[in-house]
Structures are given as structure tokens and as C-alpha cells.
Design an enzyme around this catalytic site. Sequence first.
Site, PDB file in Angstrom:
ATOM      1  N   ASN A 107       0.825  -1.205   0.000  1.00  0.00           N
ATOM      2  CA  ASN A 107       0.000   0.000   0.000  1.00  0.00           C
ATOM      3  C   ASN A 107       0.867   1.268   0.000  1.00  0.00           C
ATOM      4  O   ASN A 107       1.966   1.239   0.529  1.00  0.00           O
ATOM      5  CB  ASN A 107      -0.908   0.009   1.233  1.00  0.00           C
ATOM      6  CG  ASN A 107      -2.019  -1.018   1.137  1.00  0.00           C
ATOM      7  OD1 ASN A 107      -2.528  -1.292   0.059  1.00  0.00           O
ATOM      8  ND2 ASN A 107      -2.390  -1.593   2.271  1.00  0.00           N
ATOM      9  N   CYS A 136      -5.590  -7.310  -2.951  1.00  0.00           N
ATOM     10  CA  CYS A 136      -6.082  -6.828  -1.655  1.00  0.00           C
ATOM     11  C   CYS A 136      -7.218  -7.733  -1.196  1.00  0.00           C
ATOM     12  O   CYS A 136      -8.019  -8.206  -2.007  1.00  0.00           O
ATOM     13  CB  CYS A 136      -6.584  -5.387  -1.788  1.00  0.00           C
ATOM     14  SG  CYS A 136      -7.272  -4.702  -0.263  1.00  0.00           S
ATOM     15  N   HIS A 137      -7.318  -7.945   0.114  1.00  0.00           N
ATOM     16  CA  HIS A 137      -8.314  -8.883   0.646  1.00  0.00           C
ATOM     17  C   HIS A 137      -9.539  -8.203   1.248  1.00  0.00           C
ATOM     18  O   HIS A 137     -10.390  -8.877   1.833  1.00  0.00           O
ATOM     19  CB  HIS A 137      -7.672  -9.783   1.707  1.00  0.00           C
ATOM     20  CG  HIS A 137      -7.037  -9.038   2.831  1.00  0.00           C
ATOM     21  ND1 HIS A 137      -5.960  -9.533   3.529  1.00  0.00           N
ATOM     22  CD2 HIS A 137      -7.295  -7.842   3.400  1.00  0.00           C
ATOM     23  CE1 HIS A 137      -5.591  -8.681   4.469  1.00  0.00           C
ATOM     24  NE2 HIS A 137      -6.399  -7.655   4.407  1.00  0.00           N
ATOM     25  N   HIS A 161      -9.574  -0.015  -1.526  1.00  0.00           N
ATOM     26  CA  HIS A 161     -10.021   0.404  -0.207  1.00  0.00           C
ATOM     27  C   HIS A 161     -11.242   1.321  -0.252  1.00  0.00           C
ATOM     28  O   HIS A 161     -11.724   1.770   0.786  1.00  0.00           O
ATOM     29  CB  HIS A 161      -8.889   1.050   0.613  1.00  0.00           C
ATOM     30  CG  HIS A 161      -7.847   0.080   1.015  1.00  0.00           C
ATOM     31  ND1 HIS A 161      -6.562   0.451   1.375  1.00  0.00           N
ATOM     32  CD2 HIS A 161      -7.872  -1.274   1.133  1.00  0.00           C
ATOM     33  CE1 HIS A 161      -5.845  -0.613   1.677  1.00  0.00           C
ATOM     34  NE2 HIS A 161      -6.631  -1.672   1.540  1.00  0.00           N
TER      35      HIS A 161
END
Length: 463
Positions: free
Chosen positions: A154, A176-177, A213
Site C-alpha cells: 500500500n 487486496c483482501h 479500499h
Amino acid sequence: MTKPEYQPVTIAYIGGGSLNWAPGLMADLAADDRLAAEVRLYDLDAGAAQRNAAMGARFAEVSTGQAARYSVAGSLAEALRGADVVVVSILPGRFEDMAQDIGIPARYGIPQAVGDTVGPGGFVRAMRAIPMLAEIGAAIGEHAPNAYVCNLTNPMSVLTGALFAAFPGIRAWGECHEVTKLRKQVAWIANRAAGAEVATHRDVAVNVMGVNHFTFVDRISLGGRNMMPAYRAFVEEFADAGWTAQPVDPEDEHSRYFEDRSRVKFDLTRRFGIAAAAGDRHLVEFLPADQYLHDPAGWDFGLTPVDYRLRDQAEKAARATALADGTASPVAKRSDEALIDQIAALMGGGAHLSNVNLPNTGQVENLPIGAVVETNALFSGLGVQAVHAGRLPDALAAITADHADRQSALLKAVLAGEAGALFPLFHADPLVAPLEEAKARAMFSEMVAATSAWLPETLRGAA
């Protein structure tokens, strides 16, 4: 019984001393029955890479399939040569730098829950990380131009963009999870309705769109059933009280600081008409502080202090050392991450669908072309192919496009050494914009000075 055939794969792990992603990948490889992996660990901290190689050897001992082999590469070039897959998982700077990313804005009245993606913390983190990722991207172009490249670092959007900027031919994606949290909620809904464990998050299909995000979902399917009506009912049921799979233990620091009862996610779902997918602690940083960040307790999410991250890092280091020296026992256990499935698919093990970050070629129709966006992509022997996701609601697209444009402009300015372009972008962020210019400039000056050791000479006078 026929012995299974394992697909050989050489993985170059850049940031191979990692205490978070690397142990997870080792456990995933140990539990996998598809790959025969050679993993080369490269890290500026050679001792950390050596420790992780020893830890990897322990995981290999408990493998249920073909044991992976781990070694330490003496240079970036050595790690990359002949690699099929490159994993990039680095820490841009130190945790002490992250403390400044959060602490300095806090003195100016700007709270941050995470501080690694957008807002003042994410911006300055990107300033020091972009040159690092650009260097790695250029090295991949020289030594492993045909490798598949997964970025785990990130700020995801900006740094994945840095890889493409350094080597336009790169076959990269950002992983990304966060969307897994929504998929787990949907599985919970189905299991509650069935009165039994009939589904996991891996059974849930979602149509993802947004930027990393700040992701949203407009279609949800499970077993061929449209789950969006059930999810909307779930949102209404828990909008006020919030929801969590397990009660938050106030005595447990991790539970307390990473608390996320999805009340922000539910509120955004109501506001924009499609499901918010990322965790609350990330979502709130894309919006003005007076919407959610001004009252984290009221919205039931935690602010994660860096002093906790430092303690957590020390605990992870102790755990890694114990695994490496044999005083702790490794377990071959599949994590929630999709990376192992993505690698297996790319090596010819069948198709796999994942949400990932890629430059926008039209997969999100109303976000800027060329900006790094997050949607589903199909992984197979043909490579990584973005899936068309559609359009965000207009009001949501305006917010998201503003961030995407700023991220692209930040990347361009840092790579070009255009220091004078940075402050206007910094001040335009929704968390910073309410500050009058003089205060915002003073804050930016402090933050740049605090991290100047990691910045190129051309950016040290950015403020």
C-alpha cells in the site's frame, strides 16, 4: 492411486523478510496440492530474509503436497532472473515513519484510522514508496519481463501504477483482501438461513468496482441465487447495532484497534444504493472527516495507533523466529488470501476469478481511463484479464474519480520530480481540504521533513 502432477513455479519474493504476507504464503503453499514452488526471498534486510528462508523450510516439512523450496537471493537481479511470478511486499520506510504519517496530522486535528492509502498519511507514504516500486518495476523489465507480478504493498492503487509506469509491458496486478469481508457476510447470511454451514466466502461471487479500499459491489450471487435482496435486508437489520462475526474483546488490543462493525459500510450502502465492500477503517478515509472520522466510537470502528503496530510487529518477529528455530510448530493451513489460486491459475491450473487492481481500460465506465481501479479479473494460462464491471452510481463515481485523478497526478509528479505540483494535490484531499492553506502547508512541511531521508532529492523541498 496416481501420483498428482505438480506445476513447477519459480517465485521471486521482493520484501522476502515480510512478517505478514510471507508467512501466509508459506502456509498456503504448504497446504496446496497443485504447485511445486521454488521461492527466492530478497530483502534489503538480509537477516530477515534468512530467518524467513528457515521458516519456509519448516513449513515445507509439513506440506500436504509438493514441498516448496526456499532460498535467499543476494540481489534483486538474482531473485528476478528466471522467475515465473514476482511478489512485491515491502514496507515503504519504517513504522516510525508511519507514526509521523499519523501523528503529525493528528496534531492538526486530522484523525486517520489507518493512514496508508489516502489522506495525508497515504499521500506522504506514496511519496516515499513510488520511487521504490518504480525501481523494482524497472528491474523486472530488465531481468524478468515475462513474469507475472503481484503487488501487495500500500498505497495499492498508486504503487501498482508505479510498476506500470516504470515498465509499461509489465504483467502486474495489485492484490487486496478487503472485499473478502463482504463475501464473508454474505456466506453468514446464507448459513443463518440454512441453519447450517453451507457456504464460505469462496462460494460467493460479487461484481466489484471502485478504487482500492473504496470498493463497491452491485451484484452478489451464491449458488446461482441473487443475494443482493438478502444483503439489503441484512443491512437494514444491522444498520444501527452493527454486525461482527465475533464479539469484540475490549481486553484484546487487536480486536479493539481493528474493530469494524460495518456500520459505515451499511450507511454507505444505504446512501448510494450499492453495497460498500471494503472495511470501515479504510472507507472513512476517502470522505471528509465530519462524515465518520470525527466520531469513530459513535460509528463503531477503531483507530489503529502505530505504537500498537510496533508491538504487533515485535510479536510477529518473535513468532517467525520461533518457527525458524524449531521452538514453534508450523501448520499447513489455507488462508483467506487469493494469491495461491491466482498463481495456480496462471501456471495452467484452470481459471480463477478475483477482484484485483489494474489500469482502467474501460472496465469501470465512469472512472478515468488509465487510473488504477479495482474490479474482478480472470486469471488463467492466458494471463490476467480485467472483467467489465459497469458503472458506479453518479454521486459515488464523482467521489471515486476525484481520488483516482489525484492518485494518477501524484504518481506522475513524483516520477517527474515535480515537487511544486505536490502540495496542491495534498491540500485537495477531502481530509486535508478543510484546513486553511497556511496550516495545510505547515503540516505538509512537517511531514515531508519527517520522511525526507526516504525521498529523492528532487522532492525534499516539496513543501
